[in-house]
Design an enzyme around this catalytic site. Structure first.
Site, PDB file in Angstrom:
ATOM      1  N   HIS A 183      -2.421  -2.104 -10.106  1.00 51.51           N
ATOM      2  CA  HIS A 183      -3.351  -1.547  -9.131  1.00 51.51           C
ATOM      3  C   HIS A 183      -4.608  -2.391  -9.132  1.00 51.51           C
ATOM      4  CE1 HIS A 183      -5.767   1.384  -6.963  1.00 51.51           C
ATOM      5  NE2 HIS A 183      -4.635   1.926  -6.608  1.00 51.51           N
ATOM      6  N   HIS A 237       0.875  -1.190   0.000  1.00 52.29           N
ATOM      7  CA  HIS A 237       0.000   0.000   0.000  1.00 52.29           C
ATOM      8  C   HIS A 237       0.906   1.233   0.000  1.00 52.29           C
ATOM      9  CE1 HIS A 237      -3.436   2.440   0.552  1.00 52.29           C
ATOM     10  NE2 HIS A 237      -3.797   2.118   1.779  1.00 52.29           N
ATOM     11  N   ASP A 262       2.660   5.585  -7.074  1.00 52.87           N
ATOM     12  CA  ASP A 262       3.927   5.409  -6.369  1.00 52.87           C
ATOM     13  C   ASP A 262       5.136   5.329  -7.288  1.00 52.87           C
ATOM     14  OD1 ASP A 262       2.854   5.370  -3.808  1.00 52.87           O
ATOM     15  OD2 ASP A 262       2.207   3.300  -4.066  1.00 52.87           O
TER      16      ASP A 262
HETATM   17  N1  ACO Z   1       4.679  -6.572 -11.428  1.00 49.50           N
HETATM   18  C1  ACO Z   1       4.524  -7.739 -12.097  1.00 49.50           C
HETATM   19  N2  ACO Z   1       3.388  -8.440 -12.126  1.00 49.50           N
HETATM   20  C2  ACO Z   1       2.346  -7.961 -11.439  1.00 49.50           C
HETATM   21  C3  ACO Z   1       2.422  -6.753 -10.732  1.00 49.50           C
HETATM   22  C4  ACO Z   1       3.639  -6.040 -10.738  1.00 49.50           C
HETATM   23  N3  ACO Z   1       3.783  -4.891 -10.086  1.00 49.50           N
HETATM   24  N4  ACO Z   1       1.235  -6.513 -10.147  1.00 49.50           N
HETATM   25  C5  ACO Z   1       0.442  -7.527 -10.470  1.00 49.50           C
HETATM   26  N5  ACO Z   1       1.107  -8.400 -11.248  1.00 49.50           N
HETATM   27  C6  ACO Z   1       0.573  -9.612 -11.853  1.00 49.50           C
HETATM   28  C7  ACO Z   1       0.504 -10.747 -10.821  1.00 49.50           C
HETATM   29  O1  ACO Z   1       1.681 -11.522 -10.819  1.00 49.50           O
HETATM   30  C8  ACO Z   1      -0.709 -11.510 -11.287  1.00 49.50           C
HETATM   31  O2  ACO Z   1      -0.313 -12.285 -12.408  1.00 49.50           O
HETATM   32  P1  ACO Z   1      -0.972 -13.736 -12.713  1.00 49.50           P
HETATM   33  O3  ACO Z   1      -2.448 -13.489 -12.828  1.00 49.50           O
HETATM   34  O4  ACO Z   1      -0.326 -14.140 -13.985  1.00 49.50           O
HETATM   35  O5  ACO Z   1      -0.612 -14.604 -11.539  1.00 49.50           O
HETATM   36  C9  ACO Z   1      -1.648 -10.424 -11.813  1.00 49.50           C
HETATM   37  O6  ACO Z   1      -0.782  -9.340 -12.229  1.00 49.50           O
HETATM   38  C10 ACO Z   1      -2.656  -9.930 -10.796  1.00 49.50           C
HETATM   39  O7  ACO Z   1      -1.925  -9.557  -9.626  1.00 49.50           O
HETATM   40  P2  ACO Z   1      -2.575  -9.494  -8.181  1.00 49.50           P
HETATM   41  O8  ACO Z   1      -1.486  -9.491  -7.166  1.00 49.50           O
HETATM   42  O9  ACO Z   1      -3.639 -10.555  -8.070  1.00 49.50           O
HETATM   43  O10 ACO Z   1      -3.306  -8.092  -8.237  1.00 49.50           O
HETATM   44  P3  ACO Z   1      -3.912  -7.334  -6.988  1.00 49.50           P
HETATM   45  O11 ACO Z   1      -5.022  -6.506  -7.513  1.00 49.50           O
HETATM   46  O12 ACO Z   1      -4.212  -8.272  -5.875  1.00 49.50           O
HETATM   47  O13 ACO Z   1      -2.695  -6.428  -6.485  1.00 49.50           O
HETATM   48  C11 ACO Z   1      -1.165  -4.655  -6.285  1.00 49.50           C
HETATM   49  C12 ACO Z   1      -2.566  -5.096  -6.748  1.00 49.50           C
HETATM   50  C13 ACO Z   1      -0.947  -5.105  -4.828  1.00 49.50           C
HETATM   51  C14 ACO Z   1      -1.076  -3.147  -6.317  1.00 49.50           C
HETATM   52  C15 ACO Z   1      -0.118  -5.307  -7.220  1.00 49.50           C
HETATM   53  O14 ACO Z   1      -0.289  -4.839  -8.532  1.00 49.50           O
HETATM   54  C16 ACO Z   1       1.332  -5.048  -6.753  1.00 49.50           C
HETATM   55  O15 ACO Z   1       1.846  -5.822  -5.932  1.00 49.50           O
HETATM   56  N6  ACO Z   1       1.991  -3.964  -7.264  1.00 49.50           N
HETATM   57  C17 ACO Z   1       3.320  -3.623  -6.818  1.00 49.50           C
HETATM   58  C18 ACO Z   1       3.221  -2.861  -5.517  1.00 49.50           C
HETATM   59  C19 ACO Z   1       2.622  -1.477  -5.714  1.00 49.50           C
HETATM   60  O16 ACO Z   1       2.998  -0.743  -6.620  1.00 49.50           O
HETATM   61  N7  ACO Z   1       1.684  -1.109  -4.819  1.00 49.50           N
HETATM   62  C20 ACO Z   1       1.091   0.239  -4.816  1.00 49.50           C
HETATM   63  C21 ACO Z   1      -0.377   0.156  -5.105  1.00 49.50           C
HETATM   64  S1  ACO Z   1      -1.029   1.789  -5.242  1.00 49.50           S
HETATM   65  C22 ACO Z   1      -1.218   2.341  -3.670  1.00 49.50           C
HETATM   66  O17 ACO Z   1      -1.382   1.653  -2.702  1.00 49.50           O
HETATM   67  C23 ACO Z   1      -1.192   3.753  -3.514  1.00 49.50           C
END
Ligand code: ACO
Length: 436
Positions: free
Chosen positions: A307, A268, A363
């Site tokens: 996201h 987050h 971010d």
């Molecule tokens: N890099 C690579 N692959 C990713 C990323 C990423 N940053 N984010 C998601 N994916 C992929 C996952 O591996 C998954 O792939 P699959 O379906 O082939 O297994 C798919 O995309 C879905 O990912 P989830 O983790 O299920 O998506 P979720 O909606 O639960 O998570 C999150 C969202 C936590 C923001 C995620 O995209 C992430 O971890 N991003 C990196 C951390 C980040 O930037 N967080 C800031 C969010 S914005 C904020 O809080 C202000």
């Protein structure tokens, strides 16, 4: 004539049910009538991360994640970032309307009058270890504010809520800056109420021996815009924590402490810190392609990308990218920006990122700007918390005044042992017990 209902046939019993559809949702409680027998509890929905569950009705923030739209109280984020100030946006977020000039002046004055914190708070900030993470200090000190303001327990008294709102918005920057000064061993710089909200925060962070700190107007405005961009984001993890904890009718300082703790996590509010660490680890533009390969192989994630809601470019990331040039004109260009731009360029045309609909989020660029402005990495989530405070308050107040609100209490699907009898410790053997 189309009807706003959903007909469900339970194939276990052959019975059909007609359930109302309102605002594109069905009420989970309407599923409870679906039973296989009289002693059946009734059907529940299962949604571990609230991926498809609306937990409230809210009028604060509108997001269309597919189109990349973000509005506070109906106003597009782009217009607010360009024309408004953080305190005006705070007023809008908490009260629902833009203020008349006299109301804005009164609001700014009220916030300004509450920037000082009780001197005892500095004593327990002093007690933290020298390298304590400032977010840990913030979580603790904002919780401690509740002990200084017992009147905050009167959560259904509108005047009390107003006073705590002023105190919270005013004191978060002071707590944040004091946490930072403690971590670098500098004496606390007390608020200067001649300065703007953001100018004063810079003063409390960065003032050294000068008699009067004067913020650079470009950096002051850039940080004010960054605060605007973080003011609210509907039902995210920390807003959900604020509402859920607040639904027990605890005081708002304790609920803000819970929200701040939620924001501390790397998924987050900690992501901007992680994004900068990732860019530093990549080290140079030449290494970008190799890093993308590792991400695609599932070895790591691209921090600041992806996201839960945005499946398009995060509108806040677009605005931040524009601010970056103005900030770099003052601070000098960050070497990380070229790596970030190259990462974005390659990712946005790569099949993996396209098919997963992964775009830069707020971010991705905010950390680079914060770093260029002189903030250490561990202050990034703290800056986020300052900006998000009005949003938490707006969500909390809306939750309290909603006649449908009850204490938040999800259901579970129990998957543990069935009833079994207690065995005295002397009669248990090593192979039948779990290792400690
Ligand atoms: N890099 C690579 N692959 C990713 C990323 C990423 N940053 N984010 C998601 N994916 C992929 C996952 O591996 C998954 O792939 P699959 O379906 O082939 O297994 C798919 O995309 C879905 O990912 P989830 O983790 O299920 O998506 P979720 O909606 O639960 O998570 C999150 C969202 C936590 C923001 C995620 O995209 C992430 O971890 N991003 C990196 C951390 C980040 O930037 N967080 C800031 C969010 S914005 C904020 O809080 C202000």
């Amino acid at each position: 004539m189309a009807k706003d209902t959903l007909t469900i046939t339970d194939n276990r019993t052959g019975k059909s049910y007609e359930i109302p559809v309102t605002d594109g949702t069905i009420r989970a409680m309407d599923l409870r009538q679906i039973k296989t027998s009289n002693d059946d509890f009734g059907l529940m929905s299962y949604d571990p991360a609230f991926v498809n569950t609306a937990s409230c009705r809210s009028a604060v923030t509108f997001i269309d994640g597919d189109k990349g739209i973000l509005r506070y109280r109906g106003y597009p984020i782009e217009q607010l970032a360009e024309q408004s100030t953080f305190l005006e946006v705070a007023y809008l977020t908490v009260k629902g309307e833009l203020p008349a000039p006299s109301h804005l002046n009164a609001f700014v004055r009220n916030i300004t009058l509450h920037t000082i914190i009780h001197e005892n708070i500095t004593k327990f900030i002093d007690g933290f270890h020298y390298d304590a993470h400032p977010m840990g200090i913030l979580v603790s000190t904002v919780a401690a504010l509740s002990t200084f303001y017992p009147d905050a327990k009167k959560i259904f008294d509108a005047e009390s809520r107003k006073l705590q709102t002023h105190r919270l918005i005013a004191k978060m920057p002071t707590l944040a800056a004091f946490a930072y000064r403690h971590s670098v061993g500098m004496p606390y710089a007390y608020p200067d109420n001649d300065l703007s909200y953001t100018g004063n925060f810079l003063n409390m962070m960065l003032k050294r021996t000068e008699l009067k700190y004067r913020p650079n107007p470009v950096l002051e405005r850039a940080l004010d815009v960054l605060f605007i961009l973080h003011a609210d984001h509907e039902q995210n993890c920390s807003a959900n924590a604020m509402r859920s904890v607040g639904s027990s009718h605890v005081d708002p300082y304790s609920a803000v402490a819970a929200a701040t703790a939620a924001l501390y996590g790397p998924l987050h509010g900690g992501a901007n810190e992680q994004a900068v660490r990732m860019l530093a680890e990549i080290g140079s533009v030449q290494n970008v392609a190799g890093y993308i390969k590792r991400v695609k192989a599932g070895e790591t994630r691209l921090q600041g990308f992806g996201h839960r809601i945005y499946k398009n470019y995060d509108p806040r990331a677009k605005i931040i990218k524009q601010i970056a040039d103005e900030v770099f004109a003052v601070t000098g260009k960050s070497p990380l920006i070229d790596i970030a731009l190259e990462l974005e360029r390659i990712a946005l045309q790569d099949e993996y990122f396209i098919s997963h609909r992964l775009y830069p989020n707020v971010d991705f660029y905010s950390g680079i700007i914060y770093q260029a402005m002189g903030f250490p990495l561990d202050m990034f989530p703290v800056l986020f918390a300052i900006g998000r405070t009005p949003g938490w308050i707006a969500q909390w107040q809306e939750m309290l005044l909603d006649p449908e609100t009850r204490i938040a209490r999800p259901r579970q699907v129990y998957v543990g042992s069935q009833r079994r009898d207690y065995v005295p410790v002397a009669k248990r053997s090593d192979d039948t017990t779990a290792a400690a």
